[in-house]
Write an enzyme that holds these catalytic residues in place. Structure first.
Site, short mmCIF file in Angstrom:
data_model
loop_
_atom_site.label_atom_id
_atom_site.label_comp_id
_atom_site.label_asym_id
_atom_site.label_seq_id
_atom_site.Cartn_x
_atom_site.Cartn_y
_atom_site.Cartn_z
N SER A 77 -4.34 3.09 4.73
CA SER A 77 -4.63 2.41 3.47
C SER A 77 -4.64 0.90 3.65
O SER A 77 -5.52 0.20 3.12
CB SER A 77 -3.60 2.82 2.42
OG SER A 77 -3.90 2.24 1.18
N THR A 126 1.62 -0.32 -7.42
CA THR A 126 1.05 -0.43 -8.76
C THR A 126 1.38 0.81 -9.59
O THR A 126 1.75 0.70 -10.76
CB THR A 126 -0.47 -0.65 -8.68
OG1 THR A 126 -0.70 -1.83 -7.90
CG2 THR A 126 -1.07 -0.84 -10.07
N HIS A 166 7.18 -7.37 -2.04
CA HIS A 166 6.91 -6.68 -0.78
C HIS A 166 7.80 -7.24 0.33
O HIS A 166 7.62 -6.90 1.50
CB HIS A 166 5.45 -6.85 -0.36
CG HIS A 166 4.47 -6.14 -1.24
ND1 HIS A 166 4.62 -4.83 -1.63
CD2 HIS A 166 3.31 -6.57 -1.80
CE1 HIS A 166 3.60 -4.49 -2.39
NE2 HIS A 166 2.80 -5.52 -2.51
N GLY A 203 2.10 2.54 -3.03
CA GLY A 203 2.18 3.02 -4.40
C GLY A 203 2.84 2.03 -5.34
O GLY A 203 3.37 2.41 -6.38
N LYS A 253 0.81 -1.22 0.00
CA LYS A 253 0.00 0.00 0.00
C LYS A 253 0.84 1.27 0.00
O LYS A 253 0.46 2.30 0.55
CB LYS A 253 -1.00 0.02 1.18
CG LYS A 253 -1.88 -1.23 1.30
CD LYS A 253 -2.51 -1.68 0.02
CE LYS A 253 -3.58 -0.74 -0.47
NZ LYS A 253 -4.09 -1.13 -1.80
#
Length: 146
Positions: free
Chosen positions: A118, A35, A88, A33, A31
């Site tokens: 987020s 993408t 990640h 950014g 979460k």
């Protein structure tokens, strides 16, 4: 960030994953950014060819190394160069050769407050980890695991 429990089943496969000098890696905490970063990087590397971008999903163009089932590891290894890879995972769980290669690494960060909100909303939406807890309880877990 605590890696998904299943990721540990493939830890050695990930640690020993052969990094190529022309790989492009996007590394982020969830979460933050990811993408957006993937899409920008891919478009820059492909001369902003939007028709080419629409021909495959971002997951096909920029697969994730650390999927819970480990399925992408062998597919990424067999992929033609240059490879676009996202993860990640924390640095200690990434392939050993990554920092010793000439691969491009793009590391994206975000304000922890925005990230936590987020992530909390994402978990609620996806019904992950039984997110019926309060935001305060979530923040306790978030700060203890980060």
């Amino acid at each position: 960030y605590a890696a998904p429990k299943n990721t540990y089943l493939y830890k050695d496969d990930i640690l020993n994953f052969r990094v190529r000098d022309d790989d492009v890696w996007v590394l982020t905490y969830p979460k933050c950014g990811t993408t957006w970063t993937q899409e920008m990087v891919w478009m820059i590397c492909h001369d902003a060819d939007s028709a080419l971008a629409r021909s495959a999903t971002i997951m096909d163009r920029f697969p994730m190394l650390d999927t819970p089932d480990g399925a992408e590891i062998s597919r990424l290894a067999a992929r033609a160069s240059p490879r676009y890879i996202k993860s990640h995972l924390p640095l200690c769980l990434l392939p050993r050769g990554l920092l010793h290669s000439k691969a491009k690494i793009i590391y994206t960060v975000r304000n922890p407050k925005d990230t936590s909100i987020s992530l909390y909303k994402f978990f609620q939406m996806m019904e992950i980890r039984h997110m019926d807890s309060s935001f305060e309880d979530f923040m306790f877990y978030f700060t203890e695991q980060t």
